[in-house]
Write a protein that holds these residues in place. Structure first.
Motif, PDB file in Angstrom:
ATOM      1  N   LYS A   1       0.865  -1.176   0.000  1.00 41.18           N
ATOM      2  CA  LYS A   1       0.000   0.000   0.000  1.00 41.18           C
ATOM      3  C   LYS A   1       0.899   1.222   0.000  1.00 41.18           C
ATOM      4  O   LYS A   1       1.853   1.292   0.776  1.00 41.18           O
TER       5      LYS A   1
ATOM      6  N   GLU B   1      -1.460  10.654   5.112  1.00 44.34           N
ATOM      7  CA  GLU B   1      -2.262   9.429   5.241  1.00 44.34           C
ATOM      8  C   GLU B   1      -1.541   8.425   6.145  1.00 44.34           C
ATOM      9  O   GLU B   1      -2.163   7.785   6.999  1.00 44.34           O
TER      10      GLU B   1
ATOM     11  N   GLY C   1      -8.301   3.791   4.457  1.00 45.49           N
ATOM     12  CA  GLY C   1      -7.521   4.073   3.273  1.00 45.49           C
ATOM     13  C   GLY C   1      -7.488   5.533   2.900  1.00 45.49           C
ATOM     14  O   GLY C   1      -7.896   6.409   3.662  1.00 45.49           O
TER      15      GLY C   1
ATOM     16  N   ASP D   1      -9.658   5.132  -1.925  1.00 43.96           N
ATOM     17  CA  ASP D   1     -10.176   3.932  -1.276  1.00 43.96           C
ATOM     18  C   ASP D   1     -11.574   4.193  -0.709  1.00 43.96           C
ATOM     19  O   ASP D   1     -12.489   3.378  -0.871  1.00 43.96           O
TER      20      ASP D   1
ATOM     21  N   ASP E   1     -14.024   4.343  -3.589  1.00 42.00           N
ATOM     22  CA  ASP E   1     -14.286   3.048  -4.231  1.00 42.00           C
ATOM     23  C   ASP E   1     -14.890   2.012  -3.291  1.00 42.00           C
ATOM     24  O   ASP E   1     -15.396   0.985  -3.746  1.00 42.00           O
TER      25      ASP E   1
ATOM     26  N   PHE F   1     -13.227   0.231  -0.951  1.00 38.27           N
ATOM     27  CA  PHE F   1     -12.264  -0.795  -0.542  1.00 38.27           C
ATOM     28  C   PHE F   1     -10.871  -0.189  -0.574  1.00 38.27           C
ATOM     29  O   PHE F   1     -10.658   0.868  -1.171  1.00 38.27           O
ATOM     30  N   ILE F   2      -9.924  -0.870   0.089  1.00 32.33           N
ATOM     31  CA  ILE F   2      -8.548  -0.400   0.133  1.00 32.33           C
ATOM     32  C   ILE F   2      -7.757  -1.064  -0.984  1.00 32.33           C
ATOM     33  O   ILE F   2      -7.708  -2.284  -1.080  1.00 32.33           O
ATOM     34  N   HIS F   3      -7.168  -0.242  -1.841  1.00 36.50           N
ATOM     35  CA  HIS F   3      -6.367  -0.712  -2.969  1.00 36.50           C
ATOM     36  C   HIS F   3      -4.972  -1.137  -2.511  1.00 36.50           C
ATOM     37  O   HIS F   3      -4.317  -0.405  -1.770  1.00 36.50           O
TER      38      HIS F   3
ATOM     39  N   THR G   1       1.669   1.456 -10.299  1.00 34.67           N
ATOM     40  CA  THR G   1       0.708   2.146  -9.431  1.00 34.67           C
ATOM     41  C   THR G   1       1.258   3.499  -9.008  1.00 34.67           C
ATOM     42  O   THR G   1       0.553   4.512  -9.059  1.00 34.67           O
TER      43      THR G   1
ATOM     44  N   SER H   1      -8.499  -5.491 -12.626  1.00 33.33           N
ATOM     45  CA  SER H   1      -8.393  -4.037 -12.693  1.00 33.33           C
ATOM     46  C   SER H   1      -7.514  -3.671 -13.879  1.00 33.33           C
ATOM     47  O   SER H   1      -7.616  -4.303 -14.934  1.00 33.33           O
TER      48      SER H   1
ATOM     49  N   HIS I   1      -7.746  -6.184  -3.188  1.00 32.08           N
ATOM     50  CA  HIS I   1      -8.602  -5.141  -2.629  1.00 32.08           C
ATOM     51  C   HIS I   1      -9.124  -5.616  -1.272  1.00 32.08           C
ATOM     52  O   HIS I   1      -9.650  -6.726  -1.174  1.00 32.08           O
TER      53      HIS I   1
END
Length: 112
Positions: free
Chosen positions: A5, A11, A23, A27, A30, A32-34, A44, A74, A82
């Motif tokens: 992550k 953060e 997140g 996150d 969306d 959820f935590i990527h 990324t 993805s 995720h």
């Protein structure tokens, strides 16, 4: 298998002080935590954190995150991890700075 992550400094500071997180802004949006695998992390960083300094790279054991971790298609039709629950600080294996040098984030050589 380790998954990763990337957090901005603020953060990471919030996660470190609160002991858990839902997140980053993406996150929360969306739901959820990527995470990324070792082979996905550089792309990324380039895609979502281009030019950003002061990033932190956090490592987690995918199996230890349990059934709330889902592998979903993805970017580029690749499977990405995720997490569909809060992430706890005590689940983290390690955290390291992600230096930005000559236009690229420098990932640790020992990423598994």
């Amino acid at each position: 298998m380790q998954i990763y992550k990337i957090f901005r400094a603020d953060e990471w500071a919030a996660f470190d002080s609160q002991g858990e997180t839902l997140g980053a802004a993406i996150d929360l949006s969306d739901g959820f935590i990527h995470f990324s695998t070792a082979s996905q992390s550089a792309e990324t960083a380039a895609k979502h954190f281009a030019g950003v300094e002061g990033l932190m790279l956090l490592a987690f054991d995918a199996d230890a995150l349990g059934e709330a971790l889902k592998w979903e298609i993805s970017r580029g039709d690749a499977l990405f991890p995720h997490l569909f629950r809060p992430l706890k600080l005590d689940e983290m294996l390690w955290v390291k700075p992600l230096p930005f040098v000559d236009g690229l984030h420098q990932f640790p050589a020992d990423m598994a």
